[in-house]
Enzyme design. Structure first.
Site, PDB file in Angstrom:
ATOM      1  N   LYS A  80       0.816  -1.214   0.000  1.00  0.00           N
ATOM      2  CA  LYS A  80       0.000   0.000   0.000  1.00  0.00           C
ATOM      3  C   LYS A  80       0.851   1.267   0.000  1.00  0.00           C
ATOM      4  O   LYS A  80       0.356   2.342  -0.329  1.00  0.00           O
ATOM      5  CB  LYS A  80      -0.961   0.014   1.183  1.00  0.00           C
ATOM      6  CG  LYS A  80      -0.321   0.159   2.548  1.00  0.00           C
ATOM      7  CD  LYS A  80      -1.381   0.107   3.644  1.00  0.00           C
ATOM      8  CE  LYS A  80      -0.773   0.206   5.035  1.00  0.00           C
ATOM      9  NZ  LYS A  80      -0.187   1.514   5.316  1.00  0.00           N
ATOM     10  N   ASP A  81       2.154   1.149   0.357  1.00  0.00           N
ATOM     11  CA  ASP A  81       3.047   2.305   0.365  1.00  0.00           C
ATOM     12  C   ASP A  81       3.689   2.568  -0.994  1.00  0.00           C
ATOM     13  O   ASP A  81       4.349   3.592  -1.178  1.00  0.00           O
ATOM     14  CB  ASP A  81       4.172   2.100   1.388  1.00  0.00           C
ATOM     15  CG  ASP A  81       3.670   2.063   2.822  1.00  0.00           C
ATOM     16  OD1 ASP A  81       2.604   2.650   3.095  1.00  0.00           O
ATOM     17  OD2 ASP A  81       4.338   1.437   3.665  1.00  0.00           O
ATOM     18  N   ARG A 129      -7.324   8.885   4.345  1.00  0.00           N
ATOM     19  CA  ARG A 129      -8.397   7.946   3.980  1.00  0.00           C
ATOM     20  C   ARG A 129      -9.182   7.524   5.229  1.00  0.00           C
ATOM     21  O   ARG A 129     -10.410   7.544   5.248  1.00  0.00           O
ATOM     22  CB  ARG A 129      -7.800   6.714   3.285  1.00  0.00           C
ATOM     23  CG  ARG A 129      -8.797   5.574   3.036  1.00  0.00           C
ATOM     24  CD  ARG A 129      -8.085   4.319   2.575  1.00  0.00           C
ATOM     25  NE  ARG A 129      -7.129   3.825   3.559  1.00  0.00           N
ATOM     26  CZ  ARG A 129      -7.441   3.066   4.604  1.00  0.00           C
ATOM     27  NH1 ARG A 129      -8.695   2.708   4.813  1.00  0.00           N
ATOM     28  NH2 ARG A 129      -6.510   2.652   5.453  1.00  0.00           N
ATOM     29  N   ARG A 130      -8.449   7.123   6.268  1.00  0.00           N
ATOM     30  CA  ARG A 130      -9.118   6.717   7.506  1.00  0.00           C
ATOM     31  C   ARG A 130      -9.856   7.896   8.138  1.00  0.00           C
ATOM     32  O   ARG A 130     -10.969   7.743   8.646  1.00  0.00           O
ATOM     33  CB  ARG A 130      -8.091   6.146   8.486  1.00  0.00           C
ATOM     34  CG  ARG A 130      -7.509   4.802   8.042  1.00  0.00           C
ATOM     35  CD  ARG A 130      -6.309   4.410   8.868  1.00  0.00           C
ATOM     36  NE  ARG A 130      -5.797   3.098   8.497  1.00  0.00           N
ATOM     37  CZ  ARG A 130      -4.554   2.685   8.691  1.00  0.00           C
ATOM     38  NH1 ARG A 130      -3.680   3.507   9.262  1.00  0.00           N
ATOM     39  NH2 ARG A 130      -4.176   1.480   8.317  1.00  0.00           N
ATOM     40  N   ARG A 147       1.936   9.606  14.108  1.00  0.00           N
ATOM     41  CA  ARG A 147       3.025   9.136  13.270  1.00  0.00           C
ATOM     42  C   ARG A 147       3.950   8.222  14.056  1.00  0.00           C
ATOM     43  O   ARG A 147       3.871   8.139  15.271  1.00  0.00           O
ATOM     44  CB  ARG A 147       3.839  10.325  12.724  1.00  0.00           C
ATOM     45  CG  ARG A 147       3.118  11.173  11.679  1.00  0.00           C
ATOM     46  CD  ARG A 147       2.953  10.450  10.359  1.00  0.00           C
ATOM     47  NE  ARG A 147       4.173   9.781   9.946  1.00  0.00           N
ATOM     48  CZ  ARG A 147       5.222  10.376   9.360  1.00  0.00           C
ATOM     49  NH1 ARG A 147       5.161  11.660   9.111  1.00  0.00           N
ATOM     50  NH2 ARG A 147       6.289   9.676   9.006  1.00  0.00           N
ATOM     51  N   ASN A 149       6.501   4.330  13.941  1.00  0.00           N
ATOM     52  CA  ASN A 149       6.291   2.922  13.657  1.00  0.00           C
ATOM     53  C   ASN A 149       5.193   2.378  14.583  1.00  0.00           C
ATOM     54  O   ASN A 149       4.717   3.081  15.483  1.00  0.00           O
ATOM     55  CB  ASN A 149       7.595   2.120  13.797  1.00  0.00           C
ATOM     56  CG  ASN A 149       8.202   2.207  15.194  1.00  0.00           C
ATOM     57  OD1 ASN A 149       7.501   2.123  16.190  1.00  0.00           O
ATOM     58  ND2 ASN A 149       9.518   2.372  15.258  1.00  0.00           N
ATOM     59  N   THR A 152       5.788   2.660  18.366  1.00  0.00           N
ATOM     60  CA  THR A 152       5.682   4.036  18.856  1.00  0.00           C
ATOM     61  C   THR A 152       4.230   4.482  18.925  1.00  0.00           C
ATOM     62  O   THR A 152       3.798   5.113  19.903  1.00  0.00           O
ATOM     63  CB  THR A 152       6.475   4.985  17.931  1.00  0.00           C
ATOM     64  OG1 THR A 152       7.844   4.592  17.914  1.00  0.00           O
ATOM     65  CG2 THR A 152       6.360   6.422  18.404  1.00  0.00           C
ATOM     66  N   ARG A 153       3.465   4.144  17.903  1.00  0.00           N
ATOM     67  CA  ARG A 153       2.063   4.571  17.868  1.00  0.00           C
ATOM     68  C   ARG A 153       1.243   3.900  18.968  1.00  0.00           C
ATOM     69  O   ARG A 153       0.398   4.530  19.599  1.00  0.00           O
ATOM     70  CB  ARG A 153       1.463   4.296  16.491  1.00  0.00           C
ATOM     71  CG  ARG A 153       1.914   5.307  15.434  1.00  0.00           C
ATOM     72  CD  ARG A 153       1.280   5.033  14.089  1.00  0.00           C
ATOM     73  NE  ARG A 153       1.939   3.941  13.397  1.00  0.00           N
ATOM     74  CZ  ARG A 153       1.329   3.090  12.581  1.00  0.00           C
ATOM     75  NH1 ARG A 153       0.029   3.172  12.386  1.00  0.00           N
ATOM     76  NH2 ARG A 153       2.018   2.152  11.965  1.00  0.00           N
ATOM     77  N   CYS A 238      -1.296   9.872  -2.179  1.00  0.00           N
ATOM     78  CA  CYS A 238      -1.392   9.628  -0.736  1.00  0.00           C
ATOM     79  C   CYS A 238      -2.248  10.672  -0.034  1.00  0.00           C
ATOM     80  O   CYS A 238      -2.640  10.491   1.110  1.00  0.00           O
ATOM     81  CB  CYS A 238       0.010   9.599  -0.127  1.00  0.00           C
ATOM     82  SG  CYS A 238       0.922  11.141  -0.361  1.00  0.00           S
TER      83      CYS A 238
END
Length: 307
Positions: A80-81, A129-130, A147, A149, A152-153, A238
């Site tokens: 998706k990236d 999108r979310r 933001r 990884n 971290t989130r 994006c």
């Protein structure tokens, strides 16, 4: 002659897991390989919302450069990236079988607030999108940027005053970090190719093309192609709230796609069905259908998102 394949990956726990999965599958087919770690722009700037960075391939460009400069032989990406137009000289070599395509909500204390859509709540995500789909369903909620990884989130959610945050199920499940306090968002359509892993290589190097071909899952490759064709036909990037999901059932491909305005007010959706043997143009056909339904409004959404 044996050749140890240099597998390029980002340094996050999830990226390394994905690259190691590729390494193990290559080994099962008799290919020796080693991981090579490359830092991406998206891993360096952890404050700016992804949609505000205004660039596609923020997590893939550094790996593309390493590949084209012959520092690595293949690169492993969350599909998706990956921009729908690959860099010149780089080819899709394999798409691995898809994991969960779903988005999930990780909630801090309780998800009971979802039963009261008229109440206010704060939800965190860096995905436009979310954000758009969430605000369409819960217009009184507020969205905060999130933001970093996955580790971290998750830490930020536990130490915040937010009611919850949105994650991709596949990312957390692959590395065994999905919390008990989470639930599937069955109503939310995913990003095109969410849950899939793509392997790319230099297009003119037959050895790596042939090695990676052993890893390719044709059904996942077809479904993600349809989703990415939908995105490409709408000229979305994006910064555009475009979602798509195609899946196969008994030789039939079922497709659902949508486009939202960033504030969640405007929504356009479509559904398409085709035999798997005749589904190669399904994404483009769905894009034409949704443009016919939304036309000038969708063009405005995409144009504003790409500026």
């Amino acid at each position: 002659m044996t050749h140890s394949i240099r597998v390029g990956t980002r340094e996050s726990q999830l990226a390394v897991w994905q690259a190691d999965a590729v390494r193990q599958q290559l080994a099962a087919h008799g290919y020796e390989s080693q991981l090579c770690f490359i830092k991406s722009e998206g891993d360096i700037d952890l404050q700016t919302p992804l949609y505000a960075m205004g660039v596609q391939g923020i997590f893939t460009r550094s790996l593309d450069m390493a590949l084209l400069n012959n520092k690595i032989d293949i690169a492993v990406h969350s599909m998706k990236d990956v921009p729908v137009a690959l860099a010149r000289g780089i080819a899709q070599a394999a798409v691995l079988p898809r994991a969960s395509y779903r988005d999930i909500l990780v909630f801090r204390e309780s998800a009971a607030f979802l039963d009261h859509p008229g109440d206010t709540a704060v939800i965190a995500t860096s995905s436009i999108r979310r954000k758009a789909q969430w605000l369409h369903r819960y217009p009184k909620h507020r969205i905060e940027n999130l933001r970093g990884n996955v580790n971290t989130r998750l830490h930020k959610v536990g130490n915040s005053s937010w009611q919850g945050a949105i994650f991709a199920a596949a990312g957390l499940e692959r590395i065994g970090l999905r919390p008990d306090k989470s639930l599937d968002l069955d109503w939310m359509l995913p990003a095109p190719a969410q849950g899939a892993i793509m392997v790319v290589c230099r297009e003119d190097e037959r050895f790596f093309v042939d090695a990676c071909a052993h890893l390719n899952d044709p059904v996942t490759a077809l479904c993600t192609k349809i989703e990415r064709d939908f995105l490409s036909a709408l000229l979305g990037g994006c910064s555009t709230p475009i979602s798509a999901y195609a899946h196969a059932e008994e030789g039939v491909i079922q497709f659902a796609g949508n486009v939202f305005s960033p504030d969640g007010v405007h929504q356009f959706e479509c559904n398409q069905v085709a035999a798997a043997t005749a589904a190669t143009e399904l994404g483009k056909e769905a894009a034409r259908e949704i443009m016919a339904a939304g036309g000038h409004i969708i063009e405005s959404i995409v144009r504003d998102g790409n500026n």
